[in-house]
Design a protein around this motif. Sequence first.
Motif, short mmCIF file in Angstrom:
data_model
loop_
_atom_site.label_atom_id
_atom_site.label_comp_id
_atom_site.label_asym_id
_atom_site.label_seq_id
_atom_site.Cartn_x
_atom_site.Cartn_y
_atom_site.Cartn_z
N UNK A 139 0.61 -1.19 -0.01
CA UNK A 139 0.06 0.14 -0.20
C UNK A 139 0.79 1.24 -0.06
N UNK A 140 2.05 1.20 0.28
CA UNK A 140 2.82 2.54 0.32
C UNK A 140 4.26 2.10 -0.39
N UNK A 141 4.61 1.27 -0.71
CA UNK A 141 5.90 1.11 -1.27
C UNK A 141 7.22 0.97 -0.38
N UNK A 142 8.31 0.68 -1.02
CA UNK A 142 9.50 0.32 0.02
C UNK A 142 9.99 1.62 0.49
N UNK A 143 10.02 2.82 -0.22
CA UNK A 143 10.55 3.98 0.49
C UNK A 143 10.08 4.36 1.68
N UNK A 144 8.57 4.51 1.64
CA UNK A 144 7.78 5.11 2.78
C UNK A 144 7.66 4.01 3.83
N UNK A 145 7.92 2.94 3.67
CA UNK A 145 7.85 1.49 4.53
C UNK A 145 9.15 1.93 5.19
N UNK A 146 10.45 1.85 4.48
CA UNK A 146 11.84 1.76 5.31
C UNK A 146 11.83 3.46 6.10
N UNK A 147 10.99 4.41 5.69
CA UNK A 147 11.43 5.69 6.50
C UNK A 147 10.45 5.71 7.68
N UNK A 148 9.07 5.44 7.49
CA UNK A 148 8.31 5.48 8.58
C UNK A 148 7.65 4.26 9.46
N UNK A 149 7.78 2.97 8.85
CA UNK A 149 7.28 2.02 9.39
C UNK A 149 8.46 0.67 10.02
N UNK A 150 9.28 0.48 9.32
CA UNK A 150 9.89 -0.76 9.39
C UNK A 150 10.63 -0.41 10.72
N UNK A 151 11.67 0.58 10.99
CA UNK A 151 12.51 0.62 12.14
C UNK A 151 11.70 0.85 13.54
N UNK A 152 10.69 1.68 13.20
CA UNK A 152 9.53 2.08 14.27
C UNK A 152 9.03 0.67 14.81
N UNK A 153 8.63 -0.04 13.87
CA UNK A 153 7.90 -1.27 14.07
C UNK A 153 8.67 -2.55 14.98
N UNK A 154 10.11 -2.74 14.23
CA UNK A 154 11.24 -3.31 14.87
C UNK A 154 11.42 -3.02 16.41
N UNK A 155 11.49 -1.65 16.56
CA UNK A 155 11.79 -1.20 18.09
C UNK A 155 10.28 -1.47 18.84
N UNK A 156 8.89 -1.14 18.28
CA UNK A 156 7.85 -1.23 19.13
C UNK A 156 7.70 -2.70 19.48
N UNK A 157 7.81 -3.61 18.59
CA UNK A 157 7.13 -5.18 18.70
C UNK A 157 8.67 -5.80 18.95
N UNK A 158 9.82 -5.60 19.10
CA UNK A 158 10.81 -6.39 19.11
C UNK A 158 10.94 -7.71 18.31
N UNK A 159 10.50 -7.42 17.00
CA UNK A 159 10.85 -8.67 16.01
C UNK A 159 10.76 -8.20 14.84
N UNK A 160 10.94 -8.82 13.76
CA UNK A 160 10.95 -8.36 12.11
C UNK A 160 9.33 -8.12 11.89
N UNK A 161 9.14 -7.03 11.10
CA UNK A 161 7.90 -6.82 10.53
C UNK A 161 7.28 -8.26 9.78
N UNK A 162 8.13 -8.98 9.19
CA UNK A 162 7.73 -10.12 8.35
C UNK A 162 6.85 -11.26 9.53
N UNK A 163 7.20 -10.75 10.82
CA UNK A 163 6.67 -12.02 11.65
C UNK A 163 5.32 -11.55 12.37
N UNK A 164 5.12 -10.23 12.02
CA UNK A 164 3.70 -9.44 12.58
C UNK A 164 2.55 -9.66 11.50
#
Length: 376
Positions: A139-164
């Motif tokens: 829904x947003x593509x790789x650039x916005x995902x990397x900037x706004x979602x990936x790192x924050x999610x890894x910190x918030x949930x303590x796992x890879x976004x591929x596991x959520x």
Amino acid sequence: MRILLVGAGLSGAVIGRALAEAGHDCRIIDARPHIAGNCHTERDAETGVMMHVYGPHIFHTDDEGVWNYVNRFARFLPFQNRVKTTAQGRVYSLPVNLLTINQFFGTTLRPEEARALIESKADTTITDPQTFEEQALRFVGPELYEAFFKGYTEKQWGCSPTELPASILKRLPVRFNYDDNYFFHRFQGMPQDGYSAMVAAILDHPRITVDLDTLYHPDMAAQADHVFWSGPLDGYFDYRLGRLGYRTLDFERFTHQGDYQGCAVMNYGDREVPYTRITEHKHFSPWESHEGSVCYREYARAAEPGDTPYYPIRLVEEKALLEQYIDLARATPGVTFVGRLGTYRYLDMDVTIREAMDTAQAFSQGPTPAFLRDPL
């Protein structure tokens, strides 16, 4: 009847008030030294700022009945959550909106053009997203995902976004206009005197007694006609099947003279920054004026025994264990499990209050089940 309510948060207070008004005697206990659970607020002695002690709680709902209920016990003033994020060395507006898109890509696109740009960057080969990462890429593509979602999610949930699961990201909208109000509900606000004052008003009834710093003991249930449990579901059974997984938060408090960041919430999307966000508490009460400021750096990690649980993880292993605890609960007479911890679900405050109101109503109509809503 004699009712025991374990937990003096929103669930216990709302159910207790309704049952007290119906003529029942309600005893509410809480292991902590204060009421209101995780939405507890108090004045900071150093600065006078109203503190959200366990992190920010912003009231938002489309449920007019719930809105009328909370306004019965507190004066709510207008408040809209306008979140910013620092990512890749720049500050952006959240949730992702037309300003964010134009800022990020250095463009001056109109809504239709921005929609077309994002669609061109989306991975349309993903037709049925199953994971958080697949949902974001679709829904947003790789650039916005990397900037706004990936790192924050890894910190918030303590796992890879591929596991959520993909469902987590559905809480985060993308807007093709300049609306940066984080929530989209009709009713939004903040209690003028804080949530603890509101809960205190709910608990102010002659048939309600409140005992703080009080741990639950099974002998207490024998003295009650019914128990409402808003503590951890697995905790009621003394964790006999194992512990359900939670994320908890650590807060690093610091003070500042003046205005530290100019907004209530600043997220940090980069994985290299160890905290997920900084909250500046005086901005949650914009009708007040304070020279000093109190801020929290917020760190997420796995909850351990003795920690305050915040977010149920609800991944595959936890759901399997949850099913076993649900079976135990349903086989236990005289107890109803309520709230975020009691039902092991992520509940916003308005949903918590609505379910508490409905639970009290169901109790007045006959035998109350272990769960008003199916936790699964």
